[in-house]
Motif scaffolding. Structure first.
Motif, PDB file in Angstrom:
ATOM      1  N   GLU A   1      47.555  26.626  42.333  1.00 24.94           N
ATOM      2  CA  GLU A   1      46.209  26.065  42.242  1.00 24.94           C
ATOM      3  C   GLU A   1      45.188  27.159  42.477  1.00 24.94           C
ATOM      4  O   GLU A   1      45.257  27.874  43.469  1.00 24.94           O
ATOM      5  CB  GLU A   1      46.033  24.940  43.254  1.00 24.94           C
ATOM      6  CG  GLU A   1      46.725  23.681  42.825  1.00 24.94           C
ATOM      7  CD  GLU A   1      46.322  22.496  43.672  1.00 24.94           C
ATOM      8  OE1 GLU A   1      45.391  22.603  44.489  1.00 24.94           O
ATOM      9  OE2 GLU A   1      46.962  21.453  43.503  1.00 24.94           O
ATOM     10  N   GLY A   2      44.268  27.295  41.543  1.00 19.91           N
ATOM     11  CA  GLY A   2      43.159  28.214  41.687  1.00 19.91           C
ATOM     12  C   GLY A   2      43.344  29.535  40.985  1.00 19.91           C
ATOM     13  O   GLY A   2      44.380  30.174  41.098  1.00 19.91           O
ATOM     14  N   ASN A   3      42.300  29.909  40.212  1.00 17.38           N
ATOM     15  CA  ASN A   3      42.268  31.196  39.548  1.00 17.38           C
ATOM     16  C   ASN A   3      40.895  31.352  38.913  1.00 17.38           C
ATOM     17  O   ASN A   3      40.115  30.400  38.859  1.00 17.38           O
ATOM     18  CB  ASN A   3      43.352  31.301  38.469  1.00 17.38           C
ATOM     19  CG  ASN A   3      43.750  32.733  38.178  1.00 17.38           C
ATOM     20  OD1 ASN A   3      43.012  33.672  38.470  1.00 17.38           O
ATOM     21  ND2 ASN A   3      44.920  32.905  37.595  1.00 17.38           N
ATOM     22  N   VAL A   4      40.606  32.544  38.420  1.00 23.31           N
ATOM     23  CA  VAL A   4      39.358  32.778  37.700  1.00 23.31           C
ATOM     24  C   VAL A   4      39.495  32.131  36.324  1.00 23.31           C
ATOM     25  O   VAL A   4      40.466  32.371  35.606  1.00 23.31           O
ATOM     26  CB  VAL A   4      39.067  34.289  37.576  1.00 23.31           C
ATOM     27  CG1 VAL A   4      37.847  34.527  36.700  1.00 23.31           C
ATOM     28  CG2 VAL A   4      38.871  34.895  38.963  1.00 23.31           C
ATOM     29  N   ALA A   5      38.518  31.294  35.977  1.00 24.05           N
ATOM     30  CA  ALA A   5      38.558  30.573  34.708  1.00 24.05           C
ATOM     31  C   ALA A   5      37.607  31.168  33.675  1.00 24.05           C
ATOM     32  O   ALA A   5      37.778  30.963  32.479  1.00 24.05           O
ATOM     33  CB  ALA A   5      38.209  29.103  34.929  1.00 24.05           C
TER      34      ALA A   5
END
Length: 171
Positions: free
Chosen positions: A145-149
């Protein structure tokens, strides 16, 4: 020559500062850094969240279709359309923090993303150094969960795809 102290060229920044925050109180400080010739990049969750309760968007036909199209991981076409729509409603460039910096990496902490093999190896190494070693119930290749989009750049046209070949802060 003049302006070349510290190895830099005149009018060329010789340092870059990256700050992971959504704290608008840092905007004056970051503005001063830019005025001093330091390139400034922030990374944070600048995506607007739904104003209604969970699942409210699925009550409309368009909301149900969007949810059905976007059951994936990472930046799918349906997810990218939703991100672009949210940016039209609340542009990153109009946010107080973003207006004080050169670029903003748009983080989405609620979405699952696949990790590249090198990132997965680094994560395993960091976690194995912790007491008790690398322990997880998830398979090693499970999404996280979570990352640069996306990335917003000063003088750009909204949020662009991430990663891409262009530098975050153009020279």
């Amino acid at each position: 020559g003049e302006g070349e102290e510290g190895g830099g060229r005149a009018n060329k920044p010789n340092a870059c500062l990256m700050v992971v925050t959504t704290d608008n109180d840092l905007a004056p400080c970051l503005r001063r850094c830019r005025a001093a010739g330091i390139r400034v990049v922030v990374c944070g969750d600048y995506l607007p969240r739904p104003k209604r309760g969970a699942g409210a968007g699925r009550k409309t036909k368009a909301g149900r279709r969007s949810a059905a199209e976007d059951a994936g991981v990472g930046v799918t076409e349906a997810y990218w359309r939703e991100l672009q729509t949210s940016q039209r409603d609340r542009p990153v460039g109009r946010l107080r923090l973003a207006s004080a910096v050169d670029a903003a990496l748009v983080w989405d902490g609620r979405r699952p993303f696949e990790l590249e093999a090198a990132d997965r190896d680094l994560l395993a190494e960091v976690l194995s150094e912790k007491e008790g070693g690398f322990q997880t119930r998830e398979p090693r290749d499970a999404p996280v969960e979570g990352n640069v989009a996306g990335v917003w750049r000063r003088r750009g046209r909204g949020v662009g795809r991430w990663p891409n070949a262009d530098p975050v802060v153009p020279e």
